[in-house]
Design a protein around this motif. Structure first.
Motif, PDB file in Angstrom:
ATOM      1  N   UNK A  57       0.803  -1.184   0.026  1.00 24.98           N
ATOM      2  CA  UNK A  57       0.021  -0.095  -0.025  1.00 24.98           C
ATOM      3  C   UNK A  57       1.028   1.198  -0.004  1.00 24.98           C
ATOM      4  N   UNK A  65       2.075   1.643  -3.435  1.00 23.15           N
ATOM      5  CA  UNK A  65       1.252   2.430  -4.488  1.00 23.15           C
ATOM      6  C   UNK A  65       1.133   3.841  -4.268  1.00 23.15           C
ATOM      7  N   UNK A  66       1.007   4.247  -2.957  1.00 22.25           N
ATOM      8  CA  UNK A  66       0.735   5.471  -2.531  1.00 22.25           C
ATOM      9  C   UNK A  66       1.975   6.422  -3.266  1.00 22.25           C
ATOM     10  N   UNK A  83       1.758   6.801  -6.958  1.00 26.34           N
ATOM     11  CA  UNK A  83       0.679   7.836  -7.305  1.00 26.34           C
ATOM     12  C   UNK A  83       1.146   9.120  -7.084  1.00 26.34           C
ATOM     13  N   UNK A  84       1.867   9.303  -5.733  1.00 25.23           N
ATOM     14  CA  UNK A  84       2.305  10.664  -5.387  1.00 25.23           C
ATOM     15  C   UNK A  84       3.402  11.163  -6.538  1.00 25.23           C
ATOM     16  N   UNK A 119       3.754  10.127  -9.643  1.00 26.15           N
ATOM     17  CA  UNK A 119       3.099  10.547 -10.634  1.00 26.15           C
ATOM     18  C   UNK A 119       2.613  11.778 -10.863  1.00 26.15           C
ATOM     19  N   UNK A 120       1.874  12.233  -9.806  1.00 27.15           N
ATOM     20  CA  UNK A 120       1.279  13.622  -9.725  1.00 27.15           C
ATOM     21  C   UNK A 120       2.406  14.502  -9.530  1.00 27.15           C
ATOM     22  N   UNK A 121       3.359  14.470  -8.818  1.00 27.27           N
ATOM     23  CA  UNK A 121       4.311  15.359  -8.656  1.00 27.27           C
ATOM     24  C   UNK A 121       5.178  15.798 -10.012  1.00 27.27           C
ATOM     25  N   UNK A 170       3.477  17.631 -12.603  1.00 26.71           N
ATOM     26  CA  UNK A 170       3.294  19.131 -12.008  1.00 26.71           C
ATOM     27  C   UNK A 170       4.621  19.696 -12.318  1.00 26.71           C
ATOM     28  N   UNK A 192      -3.677  13.650 -20.166  1.00 28.82           N
ATOM     29  CA  UNK A 192      -3.814  13.346 -18.910  1.00 28.82           C
ATOM     30  C   UNK A 192      -4.488  11.940 -19.099  1.00 28.82           C
ATOM     31  N   UNK A 249      -2.439   8.144 -18.077  1.00 27.87           N
ATOM     32  CA  UNK A 249      -3.121   7.464 -17.157  1.00 27.87           C
ATOM     33  C   UNK A 249      -3.237   5.953 -18.045  1.00 27.87           C
ATOM     34  N   UNK A 276      -1.729   2.492 -16.710  1.00 30.03           N
ATOM     35  CA  UNK A 276      -2.606   1.373 -16.151  1.00 30.03           C
ATOM     36  C   UNK A 276      -2.762   0.115 -17.375  1.00 30.03           C
TER      37      UNK A 276
END
Lengths: 431, 431
Positions: free
Chosen positions: A234, A237-238, A241-242, A244-246, A249, A318, A322, A326
């Motif tokens: 977990x 995975x967090x 995701x973090x 990817x988002x950063x 940006x 976007x 994604x 996936x």
């Protein structure tokens, strides 16, 4: 945080969960944080260290001596202890390891031998491993005698005489089975396992796809080395995701707690790339100085065309990034995806061409100017759709992470095409 | 997919895992997908249905009759079966429920009574529930007699005579304890539990913070209703990360598989907002038509200032939105965060002011134009840092999701300040 309140603060913090302690340590500034750590010392929950951001962790470890760190490491699972000891400078690392009992030192050293981000680093070594000839009763008796088993055992692993993994038995099934039954009768032989060198992202995908709670880790010869639990996954995975988002940006990990000069330097890389593309767009505008001199309205309106293209393209990028991440977008359906995005771009292009064209006719009273901006809008939204699909697909094909660099290429395209279409059409039809 | 190859295709697909079947169904286009479903029918793994995107699931369910769907629902956990039956139109939903045995129908209906996205919907009802007076031996015997227990039991829950949750025992601990020991001696009384009405995002946070593998769900009176397993929570975490990323890009969920007209309509909302802000920026430029007429270079250079502000601001917004979502940014450290971002903005502002100023002096040979663009760059990068922190913080304070709308407000600010600073300073110093 006055000195006389130290005891109150200590008992307050000591009562918090590890996550709570970590949140407080992350939220106070450096001098107060050092004070808090000094006050807390023995009441610092070892689990708190795992929850801290890297920047903060280094800072907190600076405040603790090797004995404290070794004591914390002893209470943690091997994987977590290794992650913390890794942050120490080489000399202190040796000191902390020297404080540990031989068995634990060996486990942590062998975990540190695997690179960060692999299954070998993620796994814990304490597990129930039994030979394949035993009965259910023998296993239960063995568990009752062993004193060092963790509470979070969910599967029992069966190995052959060479230590190679033969299968597993969920604890629930063990409990339901009568004592004389041989383990071999209830073992699942076809269970997923991962090599210790496997990338943690692949491990996370496996857990997700097969809904696993734990997964055995084996060495190159198939011998059982350890087990990865879902709670560690977990966290992976967090993190992913973090990241990817950063990355999308244009910033790196641990950005928030880094000192300003370092943050500025890291972000400047991305801003330099953006400066280059912005200058490229300016060069395009520069080609039309004559047209702008004659019709100043072009300068007023041109950012609208570029901006709408950039936004529509970002939407497409976007979705594409994604879907690539996936695995929903592959070579098999890429053409269909591109066609759909082009259709969406064309549809919205027409809608916003009409809107903007009408607004310009109303604003400037010039239907030819309205027609030019409408045509440029359609061109740029279709270009945005094509660039928004083709750029991530190409980057992926060439092995570059599309999450990081797609947007900057995209806005280059939509700026250039936006200015070129609008100013070019204006030059041809209005001058 | 010719008719004579149907048998080959069927055996090929039947051999795949649920995730594999789902990936294939998602990647082929509609007419072929319908054919595949028809070929597959009985060999369609029920788990495949859970893995499908909503759009595709509806399409596949259309191809199946109520008997097939009911058969699939029987093989799935209650939470998964409910999620699938919910997608059906009202009439077919009743038909499918009528096909199910009474016990399963009742379970699915009670799951459907909880809204989507709550703990009540996420939980499964099959669990081991025992009265608080039993011994370890009695529990083991009870488990051996019960035939319908799932393999994935990790904790045994202890309830009082009214059915209220009293605590839990990890299976590993049960196995290690001797038969005559009363359960009351080894029970963990202080375990986390969630009400059935809790939001699934809060449930995911709880799992993450406490590293849970399972968590009991209770009704308003504290009675044990079911249990949520970590694999369902992994799906929630994935979904949330996916939603965050898609929202920040201005698109909705299930965008990829929606028909083009619907996608275009949904995205048009966001593009309309962007159009409004782009027009606002244009109005600012419109105020300086006189200046642009005299110095066309202003029109050529102004997008650079706006674009750099937009990018630097996006970096700040990305960090702020993530830090807010993970609870790292709170009222306690907001001021420190704003100060840091302003410092970063000022630093990078100076660097890119120097770079851009020098480039403009070289390009146009006009040091005053270079000084104006340098000053505008510093202004806009500091404005970007302030807007990039204050906008998400304010949105969060007013209860609006900062992930969705921060960027559009931010680019409005950076466009307006960028054009205003550059064209305004030029009007004052160059005309």
């Amino acid at each position: 945080l006055a000195d006389d309140q130290a005891e109150d603060v200590r008992s307050l913090l000591a009562g918090l969960s590890a996550t709570g302690q970590a949140e407080i340590l992350e939220q106070v500034a450096e001098p107060e944080r050092d004070k808090l750590v000094a006050i807390l010392k023995k009441d610092l929950d070892p689990e708190t260290l795992i929850e801290l951001d890297e920047e903060i962790l280094e800072d907190v470890l600076d405040q603790l001596d090797s004995k404290d760190i070794a004591a914390a490491a002893r209470e943690l699972e091997t994987d977590d202890a290794a992650a913390i000891i890794e942050e120490l400078p080489e000399q202190e690392r040796q000191e902390v390891l020297a404080e540990l009992p031989a068995a634990e030192r060996a486990e942590i050293e062998s975990a540190l031998a695997y690179p960060e981000g692999t299954a070998g680093r993620l796994m814990q070594r304490s597990l129930v491993k039994i030979p394949d000839g035993w009965t259910v009763g023998e296993v239960i008796d063995h568990c009752r005698e062993a004193t060092d088993l963790p509470d979070d055992v969910y599967d029992i692993f069966v190995v052959d005489p060479e230590g190679r993994l033969r299968g597993s038995v969920p604890l629930g099934r063990m409990l339901r089975t009568k004592r004389p039954v041989p383990i071999a009768d209830i073992v699942d032989p076809d269970i997923p396992s991962v090599p210790a060198s496997a990338d943690q992202v692949e491990v996370a995908h496996l857990f997700r796809d097969k809904n696993l709670v734990s997964c055995p880790v084996v060495d190159v010869r198939g011998r059982l080395e350890g087990v990865i639990m879902v709670d560690d996954v977990v966290d992976v995975i967090d993190e992913e995701a973090e990241e990817d988002i950063l990355r999308m940006g244009g910033v790196g990990i641990d950005d928030m707690h880094a000192p300003p000069v370092r943050t500025a330097r890291l972000r400047a890389v991305w801003l330099t790339v953006n400066l280059a593309t912005a200058i490229l767009a300016s060069l395009v505008i520069g080609q039309f100085e004559g047209a702008i001199e004659k019709i100043v309205a072009l300068a007023v309106l041109m950012p609208i065309v570029a901006s709408m293209g950039g936004n529509a393209g970002t939407q497409t990028v976007t979705v594409a990034v994604r879907a690539l991440a996936t695995g929903q977008l592959t070579a098999a359906n890429a053409l269909r995806f591109i066609a759909k995005e082009a259709a969406v771009g064309g549809l919205n292009g027409m809608i916003f061409a009409l809107l903007m064209g009408a607004a310009v006719v109303g604003w400037y009273g010039d239907w030819r100017l309205g027609a030019v901006i409408a045509a440029a809008m359609i061109c740029n939204l279709i270009a945005a759709a094509l660039a928004g699909t083709l750029i991530p697909l190409s980057l992926q094909k060439f092995g570059v992470d599309p999450a990081v660099s797609s947007t900057v290429f995209l806005t280059t395209v939509t700026d250039v095409i936006g200015f070129l279409a609008f100013l070019g059409l204006a030059t041809v039809f209005l001058l």
